[in-house]
Design a protein around this motif. Sequence first.
Motif, PDB file in Angstrom:
ATOM      1  N   LEU A 108       0.811  -1.211   0.000  1.00 24.60           N
ATOM      2  CA  LEU A 108       0.000   0.000   0.000  1.00 24.60           C
ATOM      3  C   LEU A 108       0.846   1.264   0.000  1.00 24.60           C
ATOM      4  O   LEU A 108       0.408   2.312  -0.495  1.00 24.60           O
ATOM      5  CB  LEU A 108      -0.936   0.008   1.213  1.00 24.60           C
ATOM      6  CG  LEU A 108      -2.293  -0.665   1.032  1.00 24.60           C
ATOM      7  CD1 LEU A 108      -2.140  -2.152   0.760  1.00 24.60           C
ATOM      8  CD2 LEU A 108      -3.151  -0.428   2.259  1.00 24.60           C
ATOM      9  N   LYS A 109       2.058   1.182   0.537  1.00 19.57           N
ATOM     10  CA  LYS A 109       2.917   2.368   0.627  1.00 19.57           C
ATOM     11  C   LYS A 109       3.315   2.884  -0.760  1.00 19.57           C
ATOM     12  O   LYS A 109       3.703   4.053  -0.902  1.00 19.57           O
ATOM     13  CB  LYS A 109       4.168   2.061   1.436  1.00 19.57           C
ATOM     14  CG  LYS A 109       3.897   1.755   2.903  1.00 19.57           C
ATOM     15  CD  LYS A 109       5.175   1.720   3.721  1.00 19.57           C
ATOM     16  CE  LYS A 109       6.115   0.621   3.276  1.00 19.57           C
ATOM     17  NZ  LYS A 109       5.535  -0.727   3.526  1.00 19.57           N
ATOM     18  N   ASN A 110       3.214   2.042  -1.776  1.00 20.36           N
ATOM     19  CA  ASN A 110       3.625   2.448  -3.117  1.00 20.36           C
ATOM     20  C   ASN A 110       2.540   3.228  -3.859  1.00 20.36           C
ATOM     21  O   ASN A 110       2.808   3.751  -4.942  1.00 20.36           O
ATOM     22  CB  ASN A 110       4.018   1.233  -3.948  1.00 20.36           C
ATOM     23  CG  ASN A 110       5.300   0.590  -3.444  1.00 20.36           C
ATOM     24  OD1 ASN A 110       6.197   1.278  -2.978  1.00 20.36           O
ATOM     25  ND2 ASN A 110       5.376  -0.721  -3.529  1.00 20.36           N
ATOM     26  N   TYR A 111       1.357   3.300  -3.297  1.00 21.69           N
ATOM     27  CA  TYR A 111       0.253   3.980  -3.978  1.00 21.69           C
ATOM     28  C   TYR A 111       0.145   5.420  -3.483  1.00 21.69           C
ATOM     29  O   TYR A 111      -0.188   5.655  -2.321  1.00 21.69           O
ATOM     30  CB  TYR A 111      -1.054   3.212  -3.777  1.00 21.69           C
ATOM     31  CG  TYR A 111      -1.028   1.884  -4.501  1.00 21.69           C
ATOM     32  CD1 TYR A 111      -0.648   0.716  -3.849  1.00 21.69           C
ATOM     33  CD2 TYR A 111      -1.346   1.820  -5.858  1.00 21.69           C
ATOM     34  CE1 TYR A 111      -0.594  -0.489  -4.526  1.00 21.69           C
ATOM     35  CE2 TYR A 111      -1.297   0.616  -6.539  1.00 21.69           C
ATOM     36  CZ  TYR A 111      -0.919  -0.538  -5.871  1.00 21.69           C
ATOM     37  OH  TYR A 111      -0.854  -1.737  -6.550  1.00 21.69           O
ATOM     38  N   GLU A 112       0.435   6.347  -4.388  1.00 22.61           N
ATOM     39  CA  GLU A 112       0.498   7.760  -4.010  1.00 22.61           C
ATOM     40  C   GLU A 112      -0.849   8.472  -4.159  1.00 22.61           C
ATOM     41  O   GLU A 112      -1.157   9.385  -3.393  1.00 22.61           O
ATOM     42  CB  GLU A 112       1.546   8.476  -4.873  1.00 22.61           C
ATOM     43  CG  GLU A 112       1.727   9.949  -4.532  1.00 22.61           C
ATOM     44  CD  GLU A 112       2.895  10.567  -5.273  1.00 22.61           C
ATOM     45  OE1 GLU A 112       3.665   9.819  -5.922  1.00 22.61           O
ATOM     46  OE2 GLU A 112       3.043  11.800  -5.217  1.00 22.61           O
TER      47      GLU A 112
END
Length: 124
Positions: A108-112
């Motif tokens: 989820l951290k990769n979704y800006e």
Amino acid sequence: QVQLVESGGGLVQAGGSLRLSCAVSGRTFSIYNMGWLRRAPGKEREFVAAISWSGGSTYYADSVKGRFTISRDNAKNTVYLQMNSLKPEDTAVYYCAAAVAYGSMWDLKNYEYWGQGTQVTVSS
């Protein structure tokens, strides 16, 4: 900037189907992956499915594998999530998200960029 607008949520009985849509606009050329994520009541947000913007590679959470299908129509700048055999535990707010940097599809951290979410409620 990337703008995302989800639609297609609603109330459905267990065993039924829904199709979510995500309209993508803005700097679409900067997108690596598109994902669908969800947050169930009282739970953390979790990964559901993802698709690469250019190559069509897909990845699914184990909980939805075989029941959900993610697809994209680049001509329409739209990403879909076809949900079949829905279960009450699929009840959640579903979010469309865009990753503009290379990284794991399931992280989820990769979704800006995120949409506003659409409610899916599955009754038993």
